[in-house]
Design a protein around this motif. Sequence first.
Motif, PDB file in Angstrom:
ATOM      1  N   PRO A 279       0.699  -0.513  -0.061  1.00 19.52           N
ATOM      2  CA  PRO A 279      -0.431   0.049  -0.186  1.00 19.52           C
ATOM      3  C   PRO A 279       0.818   1.395   0.194  1.00 19.52           C
ATOM      4  CG  PRO A 279      -0.176  -1.417   2.329  1.00 19.52           C
ATOM      5  CD  PRO A 279       0.987  -1.750   1.740  1.00 19.52           C
ATOM      6  N   VAL A 280       2.223   1.205   0.391  1.00 14.74           N
ATOM      7  CA  VAL A 280       3.051   2.723   0.676  1.00 14.74           C
ATOM      8  C   VAL A 280       3.142   3.200  -0.780  1.00 14.74           C
ATOM      9  CG1 VAL A 280       4.906   3.150   1.982  1.00 14.74           C
ATOM     10  CG2 VAL A 280       3.804   1.447   2.828  1.00 14.74           C
ATOM     11  N   CYS A 281       3.741   2.078  -1.555  1.00 12.46           N
ATOM     12  CA  CYS A 281       4.443   2.501  -3.043  1.00 12.46           C
ATOM     13  C   CYS A 281       3.745   3.351  -4.172  1.00 12.46           C
ATOM     14  CB  CYS A 281       5.564   1.643  -3.206  1.00 12.46           C
ATOM     15  SG  CYS A 281       7.085   0.401  -2.611  1.00 12.46           S
ATOM     16  N   ARG A 282       2.384   3.303  -3.870  1.00 14.99           N
ATOM     17  CA  ARG A 282       1.837   3.800  -4.855  1.00 14.99           C
ATOM     18  C   ARG A 282       1.790   5.329  -4.355  1.00 14.99           C
ATOM     19  NH1 ARG A 282      -1.543   2.435  -8.361  1.00 14.99           N
ATOM     20  NH2 ARG A 282      -1.661   0.294  -7.907  1.00 14.99           N
ATOM     21  N   SER A 283       1.926   5.764  -3.306  1.00 18.39           N
ATOM     22  CA  SER A 283       2.075   7.263  -3.153  1.00 18.39           C
ATOM     23  C   SER A 283       3.220   7.920  -3.032  1.00 18.39           C
ATOM     24  CB  SER A 283       1.230   7.333  -2.037  1.00 18.39           C
ATOM     25  OG  SER A 283      -0.574   7.037  -2.260  1.00 18.39           O
ATOM     26  N   CYS A 284       4.448   6.847  -3.040  1.00 19.61           N
ATOM     27  CA  CYS A 284       5.199   7.750  -2.606  1.00 19.61           C
ATOM     28  C   CYS A 284       6.404   8.032  -3.534  1.00 19.61           C
ATOM     29  CB  CYS A 284       6.647   5.840  -2.171  1.00 19.61           C
ATOM     30  SG  CYS A 284       8.191   7.274  -1.249  1.00 19.61           S
ATOM     31  N   ASN A 285       7.006   9.168  -2.673  1.00 19.57           N
ATOM     32  CA  ASN A 285       7.698  10.188  -4.391  1.00 19.57           C
ATOM     33  C   ASN A 285       9.413   9.575  -4.419  1.00 19.57           C
ATOM     34  OD1 ASN A 285       8.258  11.283  -1.428  1.00 19.57           O
ATOM     35  ND2 ASN A 285      10.418  11.422  -2.875  1.00 19.57           N
ATOM     36  N   HIS A 286       9.402   8.197  -3.500  1.00 14.20           N
ATOM     37  CA  HIS A 286      10.673   7.307  -4.322  1.00 14.20           C
ATOM     38  C   HIS A 286      10.420   6.495  -5.334  1.00 14.20           C
ATOM     39  CE1 HIS A 286      13.300   9.596  -1.917  1.00 14.20           C
ATOM     40  NE2 HIS A 286      12.365   8.309  -0.096  1.00 14.20           N
ATOM     41  N   ASP A 287       8.874   5.786  -5.499  1.00 16.92           N
ATOM     42  CA  ASP A 287       8.611   5.097  -6.654  1.00 16.92           C
ATOM     43  C   ASP A 287       9.376   5.138  -8.031  1.00 16.92           C
ATOM     44  OD1 ASP A 287       6.404   2.511  -6.963  1.00 16.92           O
ATOM     45  OD2 ASP A 287       6.255   4.023  -8.189  1.00 16.92           O
ATOM     46  N   PRO A 288       9.446   4.192  -7.948  1.00 19.47           N
ATOM     47  CA  PRO A 288      10.439   4.937 -10.102  1.00 19.47           C
ATOM     48  C   PRO A 288       8.766   5.608 -10.931  1.00 19.47           C
ATOM     49  CG  PRO A 288      11.000   2.612  -9.040  1.00 19.47           C
ATOM     50  CD  PRO A 288      10.007   2.883  -7.700  1.00 19.47           C
ATOM     51  N   LEU A 289       7.478   4.386 -10.620  1.00 21.64           N
ATOM     52  CA  LEU A 289       7.340   4.884 -11.453  1.00 21.64           C
ATOM     53  C   LEU A 289       6.289   6.479 -10.985  1.00 21.64           C
ATOM     54  CD1 LEU A 289       5.424   3.815 -13.898  1.00 21.64           C
ATOM     55  CD2 LEU A 289       3.367   3.449 -12.195  1.00 21.64           C
ATOM     56  N   ASN A 290       6.565   6.780  -9.817  1.00 21.93           N
ATOM     57  CA  ASN A 290       6.457   8.259  -9.687  1.00 21.93           C
ATOM     58  C   ASN A 290       7.255   8.966 -10.215  1.00 21.93           C
ATOM     59  OD1 ASN A 290       3.839   7.675  -8.628  1.00 21.93           O
ATOM     60  ND2 ASN A 290       4.546   7.204  -6.818  1.00 21.93           N
ATOM     61  N   ALA A 291       8.352   8.692 -10.308  1.00 29.81           N
ATOM     62  CA  ALA A 291       9.849   9.263 -10.653  1.00 29.81           C
ATOM     63  C   ALA A 291       9.489  10.367 -11.670  1.00 29.81           C
ATOM     64  CB  ALA A 291      11.370   8.795  -9.843  1.00 29.81           C
ATOM     65  N   VAL A 292       9.447   9.420 -12.690  1.00 30.29           N
ATOM     66  CA  VAL A 292       9.236   9.219 -13.735  1.00 30.29           C
ATOM     67  C   VAL A 292       8.123  10.291 -14.707  1.00 30.29           C
ATOM     68  CG1 VAL A 292       9.203   8.023 -15.561  1.00 30.29           C
ATOM     69  CG2 VAL A 292      10.152   6.992 -14.709  1.00 30.29           C
ATOM     70  N   THR A 293       7.158   9.476 -13.610  1.00 34.85           N
ATOM     71  CA  THR A 293       6.337  10.642 -13.776  1.00 34.85           C
ATOM     72  C   THR A 293       6.316  12.085 -13.671  1.00 34.85           C
ATOM     73  OG1 THR A 293       4.490   9.009 -13.346  1.00 34.85           O
ATOM     74  CG2 THR A 293       3.519  11.358 -13.074  1.00 34.85           C
ATOM     75  N   ASP A 294       7.165  12.808 -12.484  1.00 35.61           N
ATOM     76  CA  ASP A 294       8.228  14.057 -12.237  1.00 35.61           C
ATOM     77  C   ASP A 294       8.354  14.377 -13.120  1.00 35.61           C
ATOM     78  OD1 ASP A 294       6.858  14.856  -9.936  1.00 35.61           O
ATOM     79  OD2 ASP A 294       8.038  13.653  -8.800  1.00 35.61           O
ATOM     80  N   LYS A 295       9.232  13.946 -13.719  1.00 40.17           N
ATOM     81  CA  LYS A 295      10.561  13.965 -14.801  1.00 40.17           C
ATOM     82  C   LYS A 295       8.952  14.150 -16.383  1.00 40.17           C
ATOM     83  CE  LYS A 295      14.246  13.421 -14.221  1.00 40.17           C
ATOM     84  NZ  LYS A 295      14.824  15.041 -13.588  1.00 40.17           N
TER      85      LYS A 295
END
Length: 355
Positions: A279-295
């Motif tokens: 449940p944690v990674c979906r929201s975490c800014n360290h998650d690779p998918l989220n990091a790529v979204t940021d980029k």
Amino acid sequence: MAVNINIDIEATNRCNAVCHFCPRDATPHQGHMSMATFDKALYRALEFQGTKRQDSSLDVQLRPSICGLGEPLINPNTPEFIRKIRGAGFDSCGMSSNGALLDEKRGNAILEAGVTSVNINISDLGEEYERIYNLPYEETRDNIIRFINNSGTDCEVQIVLVNHREDPQHTARMENFWRSHGVTHFMKYDVINRGGALFVDHMQYEKFAERRAAERLMEESGHNWVCPVPYLSVFIGYDGLYYLCCSDWKKEAPMASVFEASILAISEQKLHHVTSREPVCRSCNHDPLNAVTDKIRAVNAGDATQAELDKMVRIFTSESANAAQAIASAIEMIPQVHLSHLEVKGKRLIPVIAS
């Protein structure tokens, strides 16, 4: 090839500071680590340090630290924790602190115990410090300066500067202040969302259109991107439970207890979390998918280049392939524990110690 793995032992998740960029109210239970629980955590660290595959070319170096989600100096056993880590043969033992309790007695105690590095989080000065941290500024400042002077060459002091103002010039002024007092090591980072425990407007990844583009890039890479944080930094909570990582402030992903499982025995559980992203990674800014979204958002805004995005995708793809191989080896080598009943959101679990 050498791989450094941090083992984060949570002396306590209680804290004497009230920082507005810290989601402490999201933590469902708080307490101090007992000496019996620490001894078992140290045993697991030594067990892991001594685990080697005969055909492995990896040189794994374990680096214990006393940190967790709270202020370690609140737990009176922290100096003894450090002493035991160094006495067990580890070349280093780190600690983190906000400095407010780092008076002469406590400072000398952790230095005598053998602490080799201390990260001190202080990103403001004067009245602003008291407003942001709700701690006495002058006392904290004097504690830190005294400790810097007393630490000599045996202990590296690093000042942690959180850019909570989103003002790099302010961070530069803070750095200059501490440099004037002899500090040469700094850790600087922007506010992070602590696995979704802290609401940060620009980290609401699920609502961004760029998320779909990030998912397509992951699919095209041929790999399910794996966040390395849970593997490069083992987190042992004050209650003796392994948690997914230091971003799990809401304690949503407890695994096994140090009293019943080794560090390698929860490799498969971690893999489930980082690939399902629940449940944690979906929201975490360290998650690779989220990091790529940021980029991708940064590229679209003109704040990053396509080359930088392509490089990030290559790195995540390569690292995930290597991680998958290493995890498969761990699963093959050590029987895995499957304690799905532990993974109940908000449930407090206390280890039972047989006597």
